[in-house]
Design an enzyme around this catalytic site. Structure first.
Site, PDB file in Angstrom:
ATOM      1  N   HIS A  40      -6.994  -2.230   5.931  1.00  0.00           N
ATOM      2  CA  HIS A  40      -6.021  -1.235   6.397  1.00  0.00           C
ATOM      3  C   HIS A  40      -6.854   0.025   5.992  1.00  0.00           C
ATOM      4  CE1 HIS A  40      -2.830   0.496   8.135  1.00  0.00           C
ATOM      5  NE2 HIS A  40      -2.259   1.144   6.497  1.00  0.00           N
ATOM      6  N   ASP A  55      -0.122  -4.386   5.258  1.00  0.00           N
ATOM      7  CA  ASP A  55      -0.826  -4.248   7.405  1.00  0.00           C
ATOM      8  C   ASP A  55      -2.620  -4.209   7.072  1.00  0.00           C
ATOM      9  OD1 ASP A  55       1.603  -2.735   7.536  1.00  0.00           O
ATOM     10  OD2 ASP A  55       0.755  -1.277   8.214  1.00  0.00           O
ATOM     11  N   HIS A  82       1.053   3.895   2.312  1.00  0.00           N
ATOM     12  CA  HIS A  82       2.054   4.470   3.222  1.00  0.00           C
ATOM     13  C   HIS A  82       3.279   4.346   3.198  1.00  0.00           C
ATOM     14  CE1 HIS A  82      -2.064   4.023   6.168  1.00  0.00           C
ATOM     15  NE2 HIS A  82      -2.092   5.107   5.261  1.00  0.00           N
ATOM     16  N   ASP A 122       6.049   3.723   4.374  1.00  0.00           N
ATOM     17  CA  ASP A 122       6.924   3.371   5.523  1.00  0.00           C
ATOM     18  C   ASP A 122       6.764   1.895   4.448  1.00  0.00           C
ATOM     19  OD1 ASP A 122       4.821   2.924   6.306  1.00  0.00           O
ATOM     20  OD2 ASP A 122       4.833   1.397   8.351  1.00  0.00           O
ATOM     21  N   HIS A 123       6.022   1.795   3.546  1.00  0.00           N
ATOM     22  CA  HIS A 123       5.840   0.457   2.670  1.00  0.00           C
ATOM     23  C   HIS A 123       6.517   0.353   1.093  1.00  0.00           C
ATOM     24  CE1 HIS A 123       3.861  -2.577   5.401  1.00  0.00           C
ATOM     25  NE2 HIS A 123       3.411  -1.119   6.170  1.00  0.00           N
ATOM     26  N   HIS A 147       0.865  -1.454   0.019  1.00  0.00           N
ATOM     27  CA  HIS A 147      -0.372   0.047   0.391  1.00  0.00           C
ATOM     28  C   HIS A 147       0.862   1.360   0.148  1.00  0.00           C
ATOM     29  CE1 HIS A 147       1.111  -0.705   4.363  1.00  0.00           C
ATOM     30  NE2 HIS A 147       0.353   1.075   4.608  1.00  0.00           N
ATOM     31  N   HIS A 156       6.333  -5.679  12.100  1.00  0.00           N
ATOM     32  CA  HIS A 156       5.753  -4.775  11.685  1.00  0.00           C
ATOM     33  C   HIS A 156       5.325  -3.697  13.448  1.00  0.00           C
ATOM     34  CE1 HIS A 156       3.067  -1.313  10.158  1.00  0.00           C
ATOM     35  NE2 HIS A 156       3.823  -1.289   9.190  1.00  0.00           N
TER      36      HIS A 156
END
Length: 305
Positions: free
Chosen positions: A141, A212, A63, A65-66, A61, A270
């Site tokens: 999510h 997530d 976000h 941090d990914h 996805h 995570h």
């Protein structure tokens, strides 16, 4: 058999001891990268994971941090004069984001084959070669998110060597043809079918990557009888309400998914930065699913059926 190597086990914020989301699957010199948080390519270097061929990158996805590490990785591959095509799987919008990288907007120095997952999809095979398949399913999510399952294809069953020799097989190519299910011609005349000489196909090993998400049907389907399940466990049950609010799972919930899916082993990952030690999360998970551990960065986890 293949190996799974976590690059980062933190969530949202990097810490002194944890990097952001990213996991490599390596099989016979070929790799697939699941998520690519900031610093992922440095972890690839530290883990001696840059040799061989990177076939695909699968992003769950959008976000940061990914996927914030992906522009740097793609640029490094260009500097190394990559020529092979690269498959990138991800949500709508990822292709346009990456197309803004200088030098990549007009086709780039090597071919990128985008596989875009649309809102509302239920299941998709997003990558396949002669040895493995990768499938995607939707997760739940705060934003559009997908999980992935990396699975080896079935291998031919074992052949009864004594029986084949007794039936007149003398050449190596005949054994290989029988294993593929083919009828072969014999030197002395006549033919021989594989029936009764070749056992049933052997299933390959499977790895499920579920980040997530809150516990959901898509995650359970990906985890079904996986030999190794990597499932996010951002919080302990003490913060279950917070987890639900932000679209994440607790360690107990991750373990319940592993138990109900009959997974072979669970790696939780995570972790919220509030946990300097993952031991409380592991203890919580093991109350439900005994074969659970915290993912360790740059550790090589062997996955076999």
């Amino acid at each position: 058999m293949f190996h799974v190597v976590p690059l980062g086990t933190g969530s949202a914020l990097p810490t002194k001891t944890r990097h952001l989301a990213g996991t490599v699957v390596r099989r016979e010199g070929r790799s697939v990268l699941f998520d690519c948080g900031e610093g992922s390519q440095l972890q690839l270097v530290r883990g001696d994971l840059t040799r061989g061929r990177l076939d695909a990158v699968c992003i769950t996805h959008l976000h940061g941090d990914h996927f914030f590490g992906l522009p740097g990785l793609l640029t490094t591959l260009a500097l190394l004069e990559r020529e092979d095509p690269l498959t990138i799987v991800g949500p709508p919008g990822l292709a346009s984001i990456l197309g803004a990288i200088p030098g990549f907007g007009d086709g780039g120095p090597y071919e990128i084959r985008y596989v875009e997952l649309e809102e509302g999809f239920e299941h998709a095979v997003v990558y396949e070669d002669e040895h493995v398949t990768i499938e995607a399913r939707p997760l739940e999510h705060r934003v559009f998110c997908a999980g992935f399952r990396y699975e080896e294809k079935e291998r031919p069953g074992s052949i009864d060597g004594e029986g084949a020799r007794a039936a007149g097989v003398t050449e190596g190519w005949q054994y290989e043809a029988l294993k593929r299910g083919e009828t072969v011609d014999l030197e002395g005349g006549g033919t021989l079918a594989p029936d009764g000489l070749v056992g049933p196909p052997k299933p390959g090993a499977a790895f499920a990557y579920v980040l997530d998400t809150v516990p959901c049907d898509g995650g359970r389907a990906l985890a079904d009888r996986a030999d190794l399940l990597m499932h996010e466990a951002t919080f302990t049950d003490e913060h279950a309400e917070r987890a639900a609010d932000v679209g994440h799972s607790t360690a107990r919930q991750a373990a319940e998914v592993a138990r109900d899916a009959h997974a072979g082993r669970l790696l939780i990952t995570h972790f919220s930065a509030r946990y300097t030690d993952a031991a409380p999360l592991v203890a919580e998970a093991r109350e439900v699913f005994e074969n659970a551990d915290a993912a360790e960065e740059l550790e090589r986890y062997e996955v076999r059926r």
